[in-house]
Write an enzyme that holds these catalytic residues in place. Structure first.
Site, mmCIF file in Angstrom:
data_model
loop_
_atom_site.group_PDB
_atom_site.id
_atom_site.type_symbol
_atom_site.label_atom_id
_atom_site.label_comp_id
_atom_site.label_asym_id
_atom_site.label_seq_id
_atom_site.Cartn_x
_atom_site.Cartn_y
_atom_site.Cartn_z
ATOM 1 N N GLU A 159 36.053 43.468 44.844
ATOM 2 C CA GLU A 159 35.161 44.518 44.338
ATOM 3 C C GLU A 159 33.884 44.723 45.165
ATOM 4 O OE1 GLU A 159 34.603 43.611 40.186
ATOM 5 O OE2 GLU A 159 36.720 43.857 39.743
ATOM 6 N N ASP A 208 46.983 46.333 33.529
ATOM 7 C CA ASP A 208 47.091 46.442 32.069
ATOM 8 C C ASP A 208 46.938 47.911 31.724
ATOM 9 O OD1 ASP A 208 44.244 46.448 32.421
ATOM 10 O OD2 ASP A 208 44.070 44.412 31.647
ATOM 11 N N GLU A 214 46.332 43.299 38.837
ATOM 12 C CA GLU A 214 45.756 43.006 37.509
ATOM 13 C C GLU A 214 46.158 44.058 36.484
ATOM 14 O OE1 GLU A 214 41.520 42.334 37.745
ATOM 15 O OE2 GLU A 214 41.676 41.239 39.635
ATOM 16 N N HIS A 240 43.872 48.525 36.437
ATOM 17 C CA HIS A 240 43.453 48.531 35.028
ATOM 18 C C HIS A 240 43.447 49.990 34.585
ATOM 19 C CE1 HIS A 240 42.421 44.315 35.010
ATOM 20 N NE2 HIS A 240 41.696 44.473 36.099
ATOM 21 N N ASN A 281 40.603 42.889 47.325
ATOM 22 C CA ASN A 281 41.041 43.306 45.982
ATOM 23 C C ASN A 281 39.986 44.212 45.335
ATOM 24 O OD1 ASN A 281 42.992 42.879 43.766
ATOM 25 N ND2 ASN A 281 41.344 41.756 42.726
HETATM 26 C C1 XIL Z 1 37.829 38.978 33.896
HETATM 27 C C2 XIL Z 1 38.457 37.959 32.951
HETATM 28 O O1 XIL Z 1 39.668 38.482 32.467
HETATM 29 C C3 XIL Z 1 37.539 37.651 31.800
HETATM 30 O O2 XIL Z 1 38.068 36.579 31.014
HETATM 31 C C4 XIL Z 1 36.158 37.250 32.342
HETATM 32 O O3 XIL Z 1 35.281 37.078 31.260
HETATM 33 C C5 XIL Z 1 35.624 38.322 33.272
HETATM 34 O O4 XIL Z 1 36.555 38.558 34.307
HETATM 35 N N1 XIL Z 1 38.553 42.334 37.679
HETATM 36 C C6 XIL Z 1 38.751 41.068 38.181
HETATM 37 C C7 XIL Z 1 38.928 39.931 37.245
HETATM 38 O O5 XIL Z 1 38.890 40.913 39.391
HETATM 39 O O6 XIL Z 1 38.454 38.722 37.787
HETATM 40 C C8 XIL Z 1 38.296 40.193 35.912
HETATM 41 O O7 XIL Z 1 38.640 39.129 35.033
HETATM 42 C C9 XIL Z 1 38.745 41.518 35.364
HETATM 43 C C10 XIL Z 1 38.343 42.653 36.284
#
Ligand code: XIL
Length: 374
Positions: A181, A292, A290, A258, A222
């Site tokens: 990020e 969802d 990631e 996401h 990422n």
């Molecule tokens: C999130 C976790 O799922 C949570 O449990 C934590 O509190 C915060 O981080 N992008 C990412 C992940 O790269 O590391 C993040 O994970 C979600 C968004």
């Protein structure tokens, strides 16, 4: 009253410590799990296969990996969590325990225990491990965020962290999210502690440090919101192209994915395809890292929302399977019981392929169906 033995006291202290370490919502979910049948069956909901078996059976893409992010508390405490994970997936990524605040909570003092437990679980079940994440601006320890450091000191801190962690997991983690990020929504560099303290070259330094520590591990950039086409994905493309042009050791890009079923949250598959193909043309791999799919703000009945969610999962997986550059798809968790989304959005949601009770949802059936179609 009987006097407690040392062992009983130690157990008590341990329980209190573990109790405090578990966030409240996860804690409630964990306790409620006691009422579930604690062992998963060999397949989900009458299916004759599992995600990993279906993935491993594809002759066109035998190395394709299907994975999930792992929450540490249920991995330690819940048999049905462990069984479902090992049954369905051949790839895991720690949701939190390889992040800086956990792994280097004090300067130069490393705690690998939770990460090691996860790696052991994965290896016991022939699963690969993605490392997440070496350099980020969140979940950093206080000693780092509140300290004042010169550029050289910050570079030295970065180097020690990356090289100690990568060396520790050498041969056990096959790919790392090196930088997470770094780009803002408008496409400019995010002004993080690393950017401000070191300058934009912190990114290439991070990749070089990681490569020095393990020349065989795959190194990824990422990010979220860079899946399709737009200012942010163009900036990510330019960043990784520039790294490639300079000979920086980078192997791939992670697209977090996401997304949701609401109109403006559905990924535009044509655009994601174009993006994956231009990254592939640079010689980079792509992992969907990631995924969802939120159903809050969706329209229709509950069943219609679950069907829409299933379609989004199927569309993204189908695209990934058909794109040579796309070699893995991971969801951020697998059971709605432990999704990060309700905490993050402050709204109930069910964004993952399994229900809170580990039952397969339409999304799960759609993933299986997609993995088994030619
Ligand atoms: C999130 C976790 O799922 C949570 O449990 C934590 O509190 C915060 O981080 N992008 C990412 C992940 O790269 O590391 C993040 O994970 C979600 C968004």
């Amino acid at each position: 009253m009987k006097k407690r033995t040392h062992a009983q006291l130690a157990a008590l202290v341990f329980c209190v410590l573990v109790w405090c370490a578990i966030p409240q919502r996860q804690d409630r979910a964990l306790r409620a799990e006691a009422t579930l049948d604690t062992t998963a069956s060999a397949t989900a909901g009458g299916m004759t296969t599992t995600l990993r078996i279906a993935a491993e059976s594809r002759s066109d893409k035998p190395d394709f990996l299907i994975g999930a992010a792992v929450a540490y508390p249920p991995l330690m405490a819940s048999p049905i969590y462990r069984d479902t994970l090992a049954r369905e997936y051949n790839l895991v990524v720690p949701e939190n325990v390889m992040k800086w605040e956990t792994i280097e909570p004090e300067e130069a003092k490393f705690d690998f225990d939770p990460g090691d437990a996860l790696v052991s679980f994965a290896e016991e079940h022939q699963m690969k491990v993605r490392g997440h994440t070496l350099v980020w601006h969140q979940q950093l320890p206080g000693w780092l965020t509140t300290g004042t450091h010169t550029r050289d000191q910050l570079l030295a801190i970065l180097k020690t962290h990356i090289q100690t962690v990568v060396a520790h997991y050498k041969g056990h983690v096959f790919a790392w999210d090196v930088v997470n990020e770094a780009i803002g929504d408008n496409g400019s560099m995010r002004e993080t502690i690393w950017y401000k303290g070191i300058g934009p070259d912190y990114i290439e330094q991070a990749f070089r440090f990681a490569h020095e520590a393990d020349p065989d591990v795959q190194l990824f950039y990422n990010d979220f919101g860079a899946e399709g086409l737009g200012a942010k994905s163009s900036a990510v493309y330019s960043l990784v192209k520039d790294l490639k042009d300079k000979g920086v050791p980078i192997d791939g890009v992670g697209l977090q994915m996401h997304v949701g079923i609401a109109v403006n949250q559905v990924p535009v598959i044509e655009n994601v395809k174009d993006n994956i193909e231009r990254l592939g043309a640079l010689g980079l791999k792509v992992h969907i890292t990631e995924m969802d799919v939120k159903i809050q703000n969706g329209i229709g009945t509950y069943d219609e929302k679950l069907a829409a969610q299933a379609n989004v999962y199927a569309d993204v997986l189908r695209l990934c399977l058909h794109e040579p550059a796309c070699t893995a798809l991971l969801t951020w968790g697998f059971t709605d019981r432990y999704s990060w989304i309700p905490d993050f959005t402050h709204h109930p949601d069910e964004p993952l392929p399994f229900t809170v009770d580990y039952q397969p949802k339409p999304a799960y059936a759609a993933l299986i169906q997609t993995l088994t179609e030619p």
